[in-house]
Structures are given as C-alpha cells and as structure tokens.
Design an enzyme around this catalytic site. Structure first.
Site, short mmCIF file in Angstrom:
data_model
loop_
_atom_site.label_atom_id
_atom_site.label_comp_id
_atom_site.label_asym_id
_atom_site.label_seq_id
_atom_site.Cartn_x
_atom_site.Cartn_y
_atom_site.Cartn_z
N ASP A 237 67.33 10.92 -11.08
CA ASP A 237 66.89 12.00 -11.99
C ASP A 237 65.45 11.77 -12.46
O ASP A 237 65.12 10.71 -12.98
CB ASP A 237 67.77 12.04 -13.24
CG ASP A 237 69.20 12.42 -12.95
OD1 ASP A 237 69.60 12.35 -11.78
OD2 ASP A 237 69.92 12.75 -13.89
N GLU B 260 74.85 19.92 -15.76
CA GLU B 260 73.96 18.79 -15.99
C GLU B 260 72.50 19.21 -16.11
O GLU B 260 72.05 20.18 -15.52
CB GLU B 260 74.10 17.80 -14.82
CG GLU B 260 75.54 17.38 -14.61
CD GLU B 260 75.68 16.03 -13.95
OE1 GLU B 260 75.98 15.08 -14.68
OE2 GLU B 260 75.49 15.95 -12.74
C1 FRU Z 1 72.69 13.75 -13.01
C2 FRU Z 1 73.26 12.74 -14.00
C3 FRU Z 1 72.80 13.06 -15.39
C4 FRU Z 1 72.83 11.72 -16.06
C5 FRU Z 1 72.47 10.77 -14.93
C6 FRU Z 1 73.16 9.44 -14.96
O1 FRU Z 1 72.35 13.19 -11.78
O2 FRU Z 1 74.66 12.71 -13.93
O3 FRU Z 1 73.59 14.03 -16.03
O4 FRU Z 1 71.94 11.67 -17.13
O5 FRU Z 1 72.79 11.44 -13.73
O6 FRU Z 1 72.73 8.62 -13.92
#
Ligand code: FRU
Length: 431
Positions: free
Chosen positions: A55, A276
């Site tokens: 991310d 997300e």
């Molecule tokens: C999306 C996610 C986010 C979270 C992160 C954890 O890829 O699930 O929602 O902050 O990855 O690694």
C-alpha cells in the site's frame, strides 16, 4: 467529455444522506472491456528488490494536490523485508518514505518512525503537508502491550517531525508525537467485540478537504454494527456479517489533530466486509469515492473480483451511486486475478491515474489461500512486492473506462503531459 453529476436521491438516516451499495447493484459486477487492466507479468521495474512494498500513498497538500518539498515528491509505503514470506508481511509492516524529483526514479528515504509508533505494526494511511508541517495519518494495528499478535485497529497520527531536502533526497525525521485519533464507538462503527464475521476493520485514514465547503474530513475503512435481528433466518444473519462501510470524521476547525466521528458515508451491509483505503477524488464537480476490495470479502450470493470499486455523488456527503452501475472500476485480467491490489486514484488533468502494487503474478489459482499452499520458493517468486504499472482511467459522470498503463513507479506531476492513449493495450473482451 465530462458531464454534470446530478442526483435526485432522497436524504437518508441521521438527517444526512446515507448511501448503500446494494446487492442488486453488486449483482452487475463483471469483467468487461474498460475495467480489466492489461497483463502486467513479473516486475519490469523493481528499484528496491530487498523490500516487499505494498500500500502506497503520496504526500499531498490540504487540497489533495501532490505536494513537493524543494522539488521532491514523496511517497509512503507499507514495507517489510523481502526475506519474509509475502503472506506474513502484514504482521511486521513498517511505513517507509520514498522520494523522487521526476516521478520515475525513486530513492529510499528510510523508515519514517524511530520506534515510538503506536500499534504492534503500522498499516495504511495518508500524509498531509500543511504550511511546512507534516501529518502522518496511519493505522495502529495490534495492541503494543500484548505479547501475541493482535488485530485491534486504531486511527493514529504522527506530527511534530520534519522533512528537509537537498540535492540527494529528503530526510524525514522525528521526534514525532504519536496520538490515537479515533476508535470505533460501537454505535455507528463496529468494535472488535461486536464483530460476528471476519476480523473487523477500523483503519486506513485518508485526509480530505471538501473544495466546495472547505470542511475537513478523515475517511477510513470500518464496519457498521449489524447484529442478528429477531426473525432473521440463518442465511440473512450470515449475509449481515458482511458489513463494510466507509467511515468519516470531521474536524470543524480544520485542525488535523482533532476529529469527531460522523455517521458512515456509505455502507455495504450484505454486500462486502471490507471497503479498503477509501479516498475521494473531485473531478469536474463530481465526488468520486474509491475503495479496494477482495474476492473473498463479498457476502454469500454476491461475487466480485479483487478490484477497485467506486461511487459518485454531486457533493461529498452523497448520496453515492455505484460507478458503471455495479461499482467495479478496475480489476486484474482473469488469467492473473491477483496481479495487483490497493489501487490509489489521483487526478491528472482530465484523467484519473491509479497507482497500485504488484501482488501475485503468473498465478492462475482462484484464491489467495491457494497461494499459501504453494511451496515457499514459489510464493516468493510469484510475489511482486513493488509498485505496479500506473493505470489511466477516463471518468465521465457515472461511467469510467481504463485507457492504458504507464510504467510502474510512474507518478507524473500534475502539469506533465502524458503520452497519447493507446487503448489497444486494454483488453476489450468480455471475460
Ligand atoms: C490493503 C490493506 C489495508 C491495510 C493494509 C495492511 O492492502 O489490507 O487495508 O491497511 O493492507 O497490510
């Protein structure tokens, strides 16, 4: 061409419009020409092979524009050592900063925190550059006082640090003051204890100032309480365990450190558990609300791929309508269903660009659980762990269409012209 984004829906609960992504709308989700990304394959550009990188978000100003610090653009990413099995990276995630002068060549500016961050590890967020001050919003995942790994999530901020730049790059340094900003209230937002289904969510804060009103908001991923009701049959009760929402808090004074929870902007009860990294892009007077979601978080009876989903309204508060009728904006090709994830949209002239990370390439299985069954060497070999080609998206009122891709790690400046569109890059078949 852009067109006016009007809507005539009625206001909902709490005196404000409350939008819902319905099962009927989601029933229309499907891979079509215009929502399927080109096959990316293994990374062709991987400037940081020693790191898993996933991310990612950019340093932005209050108005959502890409900020520059003495000519450098800054990107923040969740990272972990590439020695780890990819599936375990979430348990040790650390936020690092990368910087670039041209939006193509990136340098590692190192981990942003010096040990004092909240949580057992830090998950996604957003970064605000305001009057020379940096505010790093993040998810504090896990309780720092627990011995074992826990999944509690709080929305936190780090402030008081500094960012300085010279010819070689930027230095982002503490000391930081870390504060918890928001926790679920159990009324509008589900707590961990209330959760009946998969793990609850309360994460991924995203700073957004509404250009129309100047009001300051923090969006986040959450769930709405959806307890079993008298008279619910087993199937309805199970569907209601899928209760994702886009949460929102407001800062009436505009202070990035002081927030009040507000009712959710949109929910997906009986549709999906995880919306997300919610974020809003304003284009031609329309508010485009984007979220990422997974194939395995759809409720029974609704099917959708790992993808970027989106909604549009004529004002920030909504009501929001799903883009393209169903909500699906961008997904991976059917032969490489997990090639990218965690798309982040940002405006670029008349287009919207979608940055994401390369997940598992050249993998034809139909679930991420199947990845975990592969021998460890294969899991590593098939995991990208670096940024994916940046996708180009046309948005026109309620409709979107992928136009092609730029190189991986390509984050053009707002005034930088893009190459001519070559739509032959984008699959036009139905799948
Ligand atoms: C999306 C996610 C986010 C979270 C992160 C954890 O890829 O699930 O929602 O902050 O990855 O690694």
């Amino acid at each position: 061409m852009w067109r006016d984004c009007m809507d005539d829906s009625l206001p909902g609960a709490d005196g404000r419009p409350r939008s819902r992504w319905t099962r009927e709308q989601a029933a229309g989700i499907g891979r079509r020409g215009g929502n399927v990304a080109p096959v990316a394959g293994p990374p062709t550009v991987d400037p940081f092979p020693d790191l898993h990188i996933w991310d990612t978000w950019l340093l932005r100003d209050r108005h959502g524009g890409i900020a520059e610090v003495d000519g450098w653009r800054l990107a923040f990413s969740l990272t972990a050592s590439a020695d780890l099995l990819p599936g375990t990276r979430h348990d040790v995630a650390e936020i690092r900063c990368f910087c670039s002068r041209d939006g193509s060549e990136w340098r590692d500016a190192g981990p942003v925190f010096d040990g004092g961050a909240l949580g057992q590890r830090q998950w996604a967020g957003s970064a605000l550059y305001d009057d020379g001050d940096v505010y790093l919003f993040y998810t504090a995942a896990g309780r720092e006082d627990a011995d074992e790994l826990t999944y509690t999530q709080r929305i936190a901020v780090a402030h008081g640090g500094s960012v300085t730049a010279d010819a070689d790059g930027v230095e982002i340094a503490g000391p930081w003051t870390h504060e918890t900003l928001l926790e679920p209230d159990g009324d509008r937002y589900e707590t961990e204890a209330q959760s009946r289904g998969m793990t609850y969510t309360f994460r991924d804060p995203w700073f957004f100032e509404d250009p129309a009103s100047g009001e300051t908001h923090l969006l986040f991923e959450a769930n709405v309480p959806a307890p079993e009701r008298d008279g619910d049959d087993a199937a309805t009760s199970e569907r209601r365990e899928f209760n994702g929402c886009v949460g929102v808090a407001a800062s009436p004074t505009g202070d990035p450190l002081s927030w009040e929870l507000r009712p959710p902007l949109l929910d997906a009860v009986e549709v999906n558990q995880e919306l997300e990294r919610p974020h809003v892009v304003v284009a031609d007077g329309c508010y485009y609300l984007f979220v990422c979601s997974h194939v395995h978080t759809f409720a029974p009876g609704v099917a959708g791929p790992d993808g970027l989903y989106g909604f549009v309204a004529d004002r920030f508060e909504g009501p929001y309508r799903p883009l393209n009728g169903s909500g699906l904006v961008a997904t991976n090709p059917s032969g490489a269903r997990f090639q990218a994830y965690s798309w982040m949209a940002f405006a670029h002239g008349e287009e919207v660009l979608l940055q994401s990370f390369l997940n598992y390439h050249d993998f034809a299985g139909d679930s991420l659980d199947a990845v975990a069954e592969l021998p460890e060497a294969e899991q590593r070999a098939r995991f990208g762990g670096t940024l994916a080609p940046t996708l180009r998206l046309a948005v026109d009122g309620d409709e979107t269409r992928l136009l092609g891709a730029l190189d991986a790690w390509r984050i053009p400046a707002p005034d930088e012209p893009l190459p001519p569109v070559d739509e032959s890059e984008v699959p036009d078949d139905d799948f």
